[in-house]
Design an enzyme around this catalytic site. Sequence first.
Site: not given
Ligand code: IMP
Ligand code: MG
Length: 178
Positions: A45, A102-103, A106, A108, A110-111, A134, A155, A162, A168
Amino acid sequence: MSEISKKFGVMIPQEKVEERIRELGEEISRDYAGKSIHMICVLKGGVYFMTLLSRQISEDIPVSLDFMSVSSYGNDFKSTGVVKIIKDLDEPLAGKDVIVVEDIIDSGRTLYYLLGILQSRNPASLKLCTLLDKPDRRERDVKVDYTGFVIEDRFVLGCGMDYQQNYRNLPYIAVVEE
Ligand code: IMP
Ligand code: MG
């Protein structure tokens, strides 16, 4: 046009995205004057945002790149809660001024996980830049240093994000209107 593409709406138009990325580039260039930047792209992303952003960094600042791939989502809207490293960095981080690009942030999760790993590799500094945030969905406390846009909990796709691995490449931030 496929079924799904008919249901897209524009959340943030291309010009607005590009204008904001220019501003972020200027801000980062001011903050890193006299230094180098090692950008880490979180695949897949982050790749569109990172290339656009890196082109807006002042020529006086050397910029190097590396890539990492982690997964917290399947082909689904919802997080599975599983975060694993699919591809690690090629280069060590010790002594480098690192910006993770990062794209979208959400939950948080992953980060939160990724920044912990990167910090343990002793970079000189570690910052986080995201195109979208978000905050309503946050489950883990993640410090974001540079944010393109704070958005509501919908979303989104395009600009690297994606829908089931597609779209993308859309140059604007789109929403699925369902
Ligand atoms: P987190 O661990 O929930 O913060 O996930 C973040 C990852 O989920 C992002 O890097 C995206 O790859 C994916 N993601 C979260 N929200 C969306 C969305 O609205 N559209 C597409 N991908 C998303
Ligand atoms: Mg991502």
